[in-house]
Scaffold this motif. Sequence first.
Motif, short mmCIF file in Angstrom:
data_model
loop_
_atom_site.label_atom_id
_atom_site.label_comp_id
_atom_site.label_asym_id
_atom_site.label_seq_id
_atom_site.Cartn_x
_atom_site.Cartn_y
_atom_site.Cartn_z
N MET A 1 -11.92 11.33 13.34
CA MET A 1 -13.16 11.61 14.10
C MET A 1 -14.07 10.38 14.09
SD MET A 1 -14.08 14.30 15.71
CE MET A 1 -15.30 14.03 16.96
N VAL A 2 -14.20 9.79 12.89
CA VAL A 2 -15.02 8.57 12.79
C VAL A 2 -14.45 7.48 13.67
CG1 VAL A 2 -15.84 6.81 11.21
CG2 VAL A 2 -15.71 9.17 10.46
N LEU A 3 -13.12 7.34 13.61
CA LEU A 3 -12.47 6.29 14.40
C LEU A 3 -12.70 6.51 15.88
CD1 LEU A 3 -9.08 5.97 12.51
CD2 LEU A 3 -10.88 4.28 12.66
N LEU A 4 -12.56 7.78 16.32
CA LEU A 4 -12.71 8.05 17.74
C LEU A 4 -14.14 7.79 18.19
CD1 LEU A 4 -10.47 11.21 18.14
CD2 LEU A 4 -9.96 8.85 18.68
N THR A 5 -15.12 8.13 17.31
CA THR A 5 -16.51 7.86 17.66
C THR A 5 -16.73 6.36 17.82
OG1 THR A 5 -17.02 9.72 16.23
CG2 THR A 5 -18.88 8.42 17.04
N LEU A 6 -16.16 5.59 16.88
CA LEU A 6 -16.29 4.13 16.98
C LEU A 6 -15.65 3.63 18.27
CD1 LEU A 6 -15.59 2.97 13.34
CD2 LEU A 6 -17.70 2.71 14.63
N LEU A 7 -14.48 4.19 18.62
CA LEU A 7 -13.81 3.79 19.86
C LEU A 7 -14.74 4.02 21.06
CD1 LEU A 7 -10.12 5.04 19.61
CD2 LEU A 7 -10.95 2.71 19.64
N ALA A 8 -15.38 5.21 21.08
CA ALA A 8 -16.27 5.52 22.20
C ALA A 8 -17.44 4.55 22.23
CB ALA A 8 -16.77 6.97 22.07
N ALA A 9 -18.00 4.25 21.04
CA ALA A 9 -19.14 3.33 20.99
C ALA A 9 -18.74 1.96 21.52
CB ALA A 9 -19.65 3.22 19.55
N ILE A 10 -17.55 1.50 21.14
CA ILE A 10 -17.11 0.17 21.59
C ILE A 10 -16.88 0.17 23.09
CG2 ILE A 10 -15.15 -1.39 21.48
CD1 ILE A 10 -15.13 -0.93 18.52
N THR A 11 -16.33 1.29 23.61
CA THR A 11 -16.11 1.36 25.05
C THR A 11 -17.43 1.23 25.80
OG1 THR A 11 -14.37 2.90 24.49
CG2 THR A 11 -14.90 2.65 26.82
N ILE A 12 -18.46 1.95 25.30
CA ILE A 12 -19.77 1.85 25.96
C ILE A 12 -20.26 0.41 25.90
CG2 ILE A 12 -22.18 2.60 25.82
CD1 ILE A 12 -21.07 5.29 24.79
N GLY A 13 -20.06 -0.23 24.74
CA GLY A 13 -20.47 -1.62 24.60
C GLY A 13 -19.77 -2.52 25.61
N ILE A 14 -18.44 -2.31 25.77
CA ILE A 14 -17.68 -3.14 26.70
C ILE A 14 -18.20 -2.94 28.11
CG2 ILE A 14 -15.40 -3.42 27.75
CD1 ILE A 14 -14.19 -2.93 25.04
N VAL A 15 -18.52 -1.68 28.47
CA VAL A 15 -18.96 -1.41 29.84
C VAL A 15 -20.32 -2.07 30.08
CG1 VAL A 15 -19.73 0.42 31.38
CG2 VAL A 15 -17.66 0.71 30.05
N ARG A 16 -21.19 -2.06 29.07
CA ARG A 16 -22.57 -2.50 29.31
C ARG A 16 -22.74 -4.01 29.21
NH1 ARG A 16 -26.21 0.85 30.44
NH2 ARG A 16 -27.74 -0.79 30.09
N LEU A 17 -21.86 -4.67 28.43
CA LEU A 17 -22.07 -6.09 28.21
C LEU A 17 -21.67 -6.90 29.44
CD1 LEU A 17 -20.92 -6.78 24.57
CD2 LEU A 17 -23.12 -7.29 25.57
N ARG A 18 -22.39 -8.00 29.66
CA ARG A 18 -22.05 -8.90 30.75
C ARG A 18 -21.41 -10.19 30.24
NH1 ARG A 18 -21.28 -6.47 34.33
NH2 ARG A 18 -22.68 -4.98 35.26
#
Lengths: 180, 138
Positions: A1-18
């Motif tokens: 669960m922790v891992l999946l949450t981290l995965l989601a957080a990183i995905t959001i980061g990848i989408v938002r970063l330029r």
Amino acid sequence: MVLLTLLAAITIGIVRLRNLFAVVVLGGIYSFLMASVMIVLDAVDVAMTEASVGAGISTVLMLGVLSLTKTQETEPVHTPLLPVFVAVATGAVLVFGTFALPPFGAADTPVNLHVAPYYLENSIRDTLVPNVVTSVLASYRGFDTLGEVVVVFTAGIAVLMLLKGKRDIKPGPKRRRVHR
Amino acid sequence: MKLDVIFRVTAKILIPFALVFALYVQFHGDFGPGGGFQAGVVAAAMIIFYAIIFGLEAAQKVFPPRLVELMVPAGIAIFAGVGVISMLLGENYLNYSPFAANPALGQEYGIILVEIGVLVTVSGTMVAIFYSFAGRGR
């Protein structure tokens, strides 16, 4: 669960970063987290591949690409509404699909009832190999694995042709070879 | 690319062990997790690591691009050749039983041979792609 949450957080980061450099590094972290998920699922060999290909080699290749191009993503010219809709709709369909899946690790699913019991029971008798993954991969399903290797080969040859293009044959009466 | 002494020393310590680990993954794949694919990518990652730390020329001195590109089809040739040999020995394609007196032992030998083919193609492809990317910027 922790891992999946981290995965989601990183995905959001990848989408938002330029900044593409940061995106590549986050992609490497994503791959390492994915490898950890694979270890949790007891697929150590997949985790090994993910860690070295996903986090190692492809990160290096991406950085190599970045050294050839710009490291800053341009601002999008269209509104992101349509892509967001497509992504959310696809995700919803996939989540809906998981409701029909059998529980994780259930022994009475079609996947585990077809040929898997035969492999599990007879691997040592047929091949003397205790690791059933290896015996299925290389012996029972050797032809499939040959196909997989051919896929790697084809992809490698295609990339090499695109990147190198050492000589191109000029059409003409003489068919002269030109070295670049 | 001459980096810190820390990187260089770490690489020197790490790479031999990681290459041995790749061989372990390769030849212990019968008993533990792993096999040709995994060993191939681990070995290729180490060669790429070496190239990043010590420069592309140093890596290409150890693994010349010609050899690496030759490895890409050579692995397929090993894999498919094992199948042809088993046909010549009077069995179906890629049936390794006739490789030894005991059919099961023959299967094990066949698996080892085929995994070497996988290792050669996978590591060759990865390193060849890296070489062609890295050689482009100059």
